[in-house]
Write a protein that holds these residues in place. Structure first.
Motif, PDB file in Angstrom:
ATOM      1  N   PRO A 100       0.813  -1.226   0.000  1.00  0.00           N
ATOM      2  CA  PRO A 100       0.000   0.000   0.000  1.00  0.00           C
ATOM      3  C   PRO A 100       0.842   1.269   0.000  1.00  0.00           C
ATOM      4  CG  PRO A 100      -0.074  -1.079   2.149  1.00  0.00           C
ATOM      5  CD  PRO A 100       0.602  -2.030   1.211  1.00  0.00           C
ATOM      6  N   ASN A 101       2.077   1.189   0.476  1.00  0.00           N
ATOM      7  CA  ASN A 101       2.953   2.364   0.411  1.00  0.00           C
ATOM      8  C   ASN A 101       3.207   2.760  -1.043  1.00  0.00           C
ATOM      9  OD1 ASN A 101       4.315  -0.106   0.260  1.00  0.00           O
ATOM     10  ND2 ASN A 101       6.232   0.738   0.997  1.00  0.00           N
ATOM     11  N   TYR A 102       3.422   1.763  -1.916  1.00  0.00           N
ATOM     12  CA  TYR A 102       3.607   2.046  -3.332  1.00  0.00           C
ATOM     13  C   TYR A 102       2.303   2.520  -3.974  1.00  0.00           C
ATOM     14  CZ  TYR A 102       8.191  -0.260  -3.245  1.00  0.00           C
ATOM     15  OH  TYR A 102       9.496  -0.602  -2.991  1.00  0.00           O
ATOM     16  N   PHE A 103       1.201   1.884  -3.596  1.00  0.00           N
ATOM     17  CA  PHE A 103      -0.114   2.280  -4.101  1.00  0.00           C
ATOM     18  C   PHE A 103      -0.382   3.749  -3.774  1.00  0.00           C
ATOM     19  CE2 PHE A 103      -4.717   2.717  -3.101  1.00  0.00           C
ATOM     20  CZ  PHE A 103      -5.229   2.504  -4.378  1.00  0.00           C
ATOM     21  N   GLY A 104      -0.072   4.160  -2.539  1.00  0.00           N
ATOM     22  CA  GLY A 104      -0.278   5.541  -2.138  1.00  0.00           C
ATOM     23  C   GLY A 104       0.598   6.502  -2.905  1.00  0.00           C
ATOM     24  N   GLU A 105       1.853   6.126  -3.145  1.00  0.00           N
ATOM     25  CA  GLU A 105       2.755   7.032  -3.856  1.00  0.00           C
ATOM     26  C   GLU A 105       2.326   7.205  -5.312  1.00  0.00           C
ATOM     27  OE1 GLU A 105       7.478   8.062  -4.361  1.00  0.00           O
ATOM     28  OE2 GLU A 105       6.791   6.604  -2.883  1.00  0.00           O
ATOM     29  N   ILE A 106       1.906   6.111  -5.945  1.00  0.00           N
ATOM     30  CA  ILE A 106       1.399   6.223  -7.317  1.00  0.00           C
ATOM     31  C   ILE A 106       0.175   7.124  -7.357  1.00  0.00           C
ATOM     32  CG2 ILE A 106       0.287   4.924  -9.180  1.00  0.00           C
ATOM     33  CD1 ILE A 106       2.169   2.570  -8.425  1.00  0.00           C
ATOM     34  N   MET A 107      -0.714   6.970  -6.374  1.00  0.00           N
ATOM     35  CA  MET A 107      -1.904   7.818  -6.305  1.00  0.00           C
ATOM     36  C   MET A 107      -1.510   9.288  -6.145  1.00  0.00           C
ATOM     37  SD  MET A 107      -5.067   7.765  -3.563  1.00  0.00           S
ATOM     38  CE  MET A 107      -5.450   6.047  -3.878  1.00  0.00           C
ATOM     39  N   GLU A 108      -0.505   9.543  -5.331  1.00  0.00           N
ATOM     40  CA  GLU A 108      -0.028  10.918  -5.145  1.00  0.00           C
ATOM     41  C   GLU A 108       0.317  11.575  -6.468  1.00  0.00           C
ATOM     42  OE1 GLU A 108       2.874  12.325  -2.165  1.00  0.00           O
ATOM     43  OE2 GLU A 108       2.825  10.251  -1.440  1.00  0.00           O
ATOM     44  N   TRP A 109       1.143  10.889  -7.258  1.00  0.00           N
ATOM     45  CA  TRP A 109       1.665  11.528  -8.459  1.00  0.00           C
ATOM     46  C   TRP A 109       0.653  11.543  -9.596  1.00  0.00           C
ATOM     47  CZ3 TRP A 109       4.656  14.661  -6.655  1.00  0.00           C
ATOM     48  CH2 TRP A 109       5.582  14.341  -5.661  1.00  0.00           C
ATOM     49  N   ILE A 110      -0.325  10.646  -9.561  1.00  0.00           N
ATOM     50  CA  ILE A 110      -1.452  10.785 -10.488  1.00  0.00           C
ATOM     51  C   ILE A 110      -2.233  12.051 -10.136  1.00  0.00           C
ATOM     52  CG2 ILE A 110      -3.676   9.795 -11.177  1.00  0.00           C
ATOM     53  CD1 ILE A 110      -2.397   7.029 -10.938  1.00  0.00           C
ATOM     54  N   GLY A 111      -2.464  12.263  -8.837  1.00  0.00           N
ATOM     55  CA  GLY A 111      -3.137  13.484  -8.399  1.00  0.00           C
ATOM     56  C   GLY A 111      -2.366  14.725  -8.793  1.00  0.00           C
ATOM     57  N   THR A 151       6.798   6.950 -12.182  1.00  0.00           N
ATOM     58  CA  THR A 151       6.570   6.398 -10.847  1.00  0.00           C
ATOM     59  C   THR A 151       5.919   5.030 -10.936  1.00  0.00           C
ATOM     60  OG1 THR A 151       6.366   8.594  -9.858  1.00  0.00           O
ATOM     61  CG2 THR A 151       5.432   6.757  -8.620  1.00  0.00           C
ATOM     62  N   PHE A 152       4.868   4.921 -11.760  1.00  0.00           N
ATOM     63  CA  PHE A 152       4.211   3.621 -11.911  1.00  0.00           C
ATOM     64  C   PHE A 152       5.156   2.596 -12.528  1.00  0.00           C
ATOM     65  CE2 PHE A 152       1.972   0.500 -14.475  1.00  0.00           C
ATOM     66  CZ  PHE A 152       1.177  -0.101 -13.498  1.00  0.00           C
ATOM     67  N   ALA A 153       5.905   3.007 -13.553  1.00  0.00           N
ATOM     68  CA  ALA A 153       6.820   2.082 -14.223  1.00  0.00           C
ATOM     69  C   ALA A 153       7.916   1.597 -13.295  1.00  0.00           C
ATOM     70  CB  ALA A 153       7.433   2.764 -15.450  1.00  0.00           C
ATOM     71  N   ASN A 154       8.310   2.436 -12.360  1.00  0.00           N
ATOM     72  CA  ASN A 154       9.417   2.113 -11.461  1.00  0.00           C
ATOM     73  C   ASN A 154       8.982   1.256 -10.278  1.00  0.00           C
ATOM     74  OD1 ASN A 154      12.040   2.231 -10.380  1.00  0.00           O
ATOM     75  ND2 ASN A 154      11.519   4.022  -9.151  1.00  0.00           N
ATOM     76  N   ILE A 155       7.870   1.624  -9.634  1.00  0.00           N
ATOM     77  CA  ILE A 155       7.507   0.898  -8.411  1.00  0.00           C
ATOM     78  C   ILE A 155       6.360  -0.091  -8.594  1.00  0.00           C
ATOM     79  CG2 ILE A 155       8.401   2.720  -6.941  1.00  0.00           C
ATOM     80  CD1 ILE A 155       5.653   3.707  -6.400  1.00  0.00           C
ATOM     81  N   GLY A 156       5.653  -0.024  -9.732  1.00  0.00           N
ATOM     82  CA  GLY A 156       4.631  -1.032 -10.001  1.00  0.00           C
ATOM     83  C   GLY A 156       5.220  -2.441 -10.062  1.00  0.00           C
TER      84      GLY A 156
END
Length: 243
Positions: free
Chosen positions: A181-192, A209-214
């Motif tokens: 969920p830490n990665y999920f939250g960070e991806i959500m941050e940068w989409i926002g 961000t998604f390509a790197n931590i997904g």
């Protein structure tokens, strides 16, 4: 200069696809649980401060010389994340595993590149805008993602009691549904952030961000399942119930 910044953004998007497929093919970043102890490394607290600092101090510098008031607000939103990552998070790390110098150098290079990209665009080329529903949606996603990211990190930091070593299965909050969920939250941050900015540099960073931590979320998920035979079978890697 504007064209240069746009070219840098397109280059980041191109690099994102390369990174995504490299990680999907099995390449792992050599830090944390994947660290090769034979490599030269430095204290993880110092490493995090060094590698995240350019993404804070460079946009902070441009904050005072910009022409766009809308961009200045966007820069401040970007800086909120990296103020925590560069100046608070490093001193909360409990790990003693040294960070490889090569990984730190790569992170410094990326944060310098991205800090310049976001800082220059936001300060000089971001269009002036009135507040709209798009900004509301972007703000909700950004700050909700930040909350998820921080709360998830806090759970990980308190998994082990003082003196304990080894890994445990995290539980509670979104860990009941996904492994990262830490990665999920960070991806959500940068989409926002990308929705707020509605510009190519912000979109490029969200894609990277998604390509790197997904893919890393998938690697963590598989590692948990191999490490713990009784790992909860209903958990997904990154997106609850889906992925």
């Amino acid at each position: 200069m504007r064209e240069t910044i746009l070219m840098m953004a397109w280059a980041m998007i191109g690099t994102a696809f390369f990174v995504f497929f490299a990680l999907k093919m099995g390449l792992t970043a050599g830090y944390g649980r994947y660290t090769n102890q034979a490599q030269w490394g430095i204290n993880p607290k110092l490493a995090w401060f060094i590698q995240e600092s350019p993404a804070f101090f460079i946009p902070f510098y441009f904050l005072f010389g910009g022409l766009s008031s809308t961009g200045r607000i966007l820069n401040c939103i970007f800086l909120v994340h990296y103020f925590y990552r560069a100046l608070i998070y490093p001193f909360r790390i409990r790990s003693t595993t040294k960070s490889p110098l090569l990984i730190v150098a790569a992170a410094v290079a990326f944060c310098t590149y991205n800090g310049t990209l976001q800082g220059v665009w936001n300060s000089y080329y971001q269009l002036e805008e009135e507040l709209t529903y798009r900004h509301l949606i972007g703000s909700i996603l950004y700050f909700s993602g930040m909350f998820i990211n921080h709360k998830s990190d806090n759970i990980l930091m308190t998994l082990r009691k003082p003196g304990e070593t080894g890994y445990k299965i995290p539980t509670g909050f979104l860990y009941e549904y996904i492994s990262c969920p830490n990665y999920f939250g960070e991806i959500m941050e940068w989409i926002g952030y990308a929705i707020l900015g509605w510009n190519l540099p912000a979109l490029a960073f969200a894609i990277f961000t998604f390509a790197n931590i997904g893919p890393r979320a998938i690697a963590h998920h598989n590692w948990y399942k191999e490490k713990f035979p009784k790992y909860p079978p209903t958990r997904r890697a990154l997106i609850p119930y889906i992925y």
